[in-house]
Design an enzyme around this catalytic site. Structure first.
Site, PDB file in Angstrom:
ATOM      1  N   HIS A 105     -22.611-106.602 -60.828  1.00  0.00           N
ATOM      2  CA  HIS A 105     -21.733-105.559 -60.298  1.00  0.00           C
ATOM      3  C   HIS A 105     -22.441-104.209 -60.255  1.00  0.00           C
ATOM      4  O   HIS A 105     -22.288-103.451 -59.286  1.00  0.00           O
ATOM      5  CB  HIS A 105     -20.468-105.474 -61.163  1.00  0.00           C
ATOM      6  CG  HIS A 105     -19.457-104.493 -60.658  1.00  0.00           C
ATOM      7  ND1 HIS A 105     -18.908-104.579 -59.401  1.00  0.00           N
ATOM      8  CD2 HIS A 105     -18.895-103.396 -61.252  1.00  0.00           C
ATOM      9  CE1 HIS A 105     -18.040-103.591 -59.230  1.00  0.00           C
ATOM     10  NE2 HIS A 105     -18.027-102.860 -60.332  1.00  0.00           N
ATOM     11  N   ASP A 119     -15.192 -98.543 -68.175  1.00  0.00           N
ATOM     12  CA  ASP A 119     -15.074 -98.292 -66.739  1.00  0.00           C
ATOM     13  C   ASP A 119     -15.402 -96.822 -66.446  1.00  0.00           C
ATOM     14  O   ASP A 119     -15.063 -95.941 -67.232  1.00  0.00           O
ATOM     15  CB  ASP A 119     -13.656 -98.603 -66.266  1.00  0.00           C
ATOM     16  CG  ASP A 119     -13.603 -98.954 -64.791  1.00  0.00           C
ATOM     17  OD1 ASP A 119     -14.631 -98.791 -64.107  1.00  0.00           O
ATOM     18  OD2 ASP A 119     -12.537 -99.386 -64.323  1.00  0.00           O
TER      19      ASP A 119
END
Length: 297
Positions: free
Chosen positions: A213, A143
């Site tokens: 995404h 992330d």
């Protein structure tokens, strides 16, 4: 030069708590800003933790009109996308993000801060969070891959000098619950197509799907943000706390619209995670915050 709240860029903490409060009396906004500023002032800061304090845009704008960026607005309306997908609006008045080196010091600080604000505000949301395998989220992917280095990020995500609110940043805070069983049922290749990058080394896929995404949140298109996401939860229910800082609220709003499919296709990741909360906060500079602190002889 305006100095930001340093916790925005304080990486490496292993314990996090997010506290969202609502005013008991809507007319006490300025008093709440002072109470939060007193928490942030060095003489009363709890040892061993970083505190980032953010205010509802409308509250901060009313309390400090000369220190608030233009066109800043609350998250009052849900983002209604295609295919019946919705991001809820759960705007609160204040958020405190407490981070530190251990759960105990963060816990103690949270207890004291809740008590210090209790006469003015009620706690309505508390999220306890922690890192997962250093830099992974609970999908197993890295992330914050697109974050700039700490030498560059402040220039990109803080309100620039000469502008109202200089040194501050706009925070988007969302809590997303993961659909773990559905995600785990995908093969690694399918997961990579959803994300738009490889799982092992976080390399963007060539020919990434437009619904991935990465494609729906491309910072080259929407502008740079600084992500400080953390996992939350327990075995039976868990997910991601999205913590995104930006110099401009519009970057964050356009990203949400893109994810919801309002500017094309829907983000495939939203089929495996559902947003439960959504709020914007303005995180003023240290100077602008401490301008409201109680004077002490």
């Amino acid at each position: 030069m305006a100095v930001p709240q340093t916790g925005i860029f304080a990486l490496g903490n292993v314990a996090h708590t997010y506290l969202e409060f609502e005013l008991r009396d809507p007319g006490q906004g300025a008093a709440l800003v002072t109470a939060v500023a007193d928490l942030s002032e060095p003489r009363t800061t709890m040892g061993g933790v970083n505190l980032v304090a953010g205010f509802r845009p409308g509250l901060w704008g009313a309390a400090a009109p000369g220190r608030s960026p233009r066109d800043l607005h609350d998250f009052t309306d849900p983002v209604v996308g295609i295919e019946d997908f919705t991001m809820p609006a759960t705007q609160r008045d204040v958020v405190l993000w407490i981070a530190g080196s251990a759960n105990d010091v963060v816990f103690d600080a949270a207890i004291e801060m809740i008590a210090a604000l209790s006469e003015l505000a009620v706690l309505v949301e508390e999220i306890v969070s922690w890192p997962y395998h250093k830099d992974l989220d609970l999908t197993g992917f890295v992330d914050g891959t697109e974050n700039s280095s700490l030498l560059v990020a402040p220039q990109e995500v803080l309100v620039p000098e000469g502008s109202p609110g200089a040194g501050g940043s706009v925070l988007l805070l969302q809590k997303w619950v993961h659909h773990a069983a559905a995600w785990s049922a995908l093969s690694q290749e399918q997961q990579e197509q959803v994300m738009g990058r490889t799982k092992a080394d976080s390399v963007e896929l060539s020919g990434r799907p437009e619904s991935s995404h990465v494609a729906r949140t491309d910072q080259e298109e929407f502008g740079q943000i600084f992500r400080r996401n953390t996992p939350y939860g327990w075995a039976s229910e868990h997910g991601t706390v999205f913590v995104g800082f930006s110099a401009e609220q519009g970057r964050l709003a356009r990203m949400l619209d893109s994810m919801a499919g309002l500017s094309g296709v829907r983000d495939d990741l939203t089929r495996y995670a559902t947003p439960l909360t959504g709020a914007y906060y303005f995180v003023p500079s240290a100077e602008d915050t401490l301008a409201f602190a109680t004077a002490v002889d």
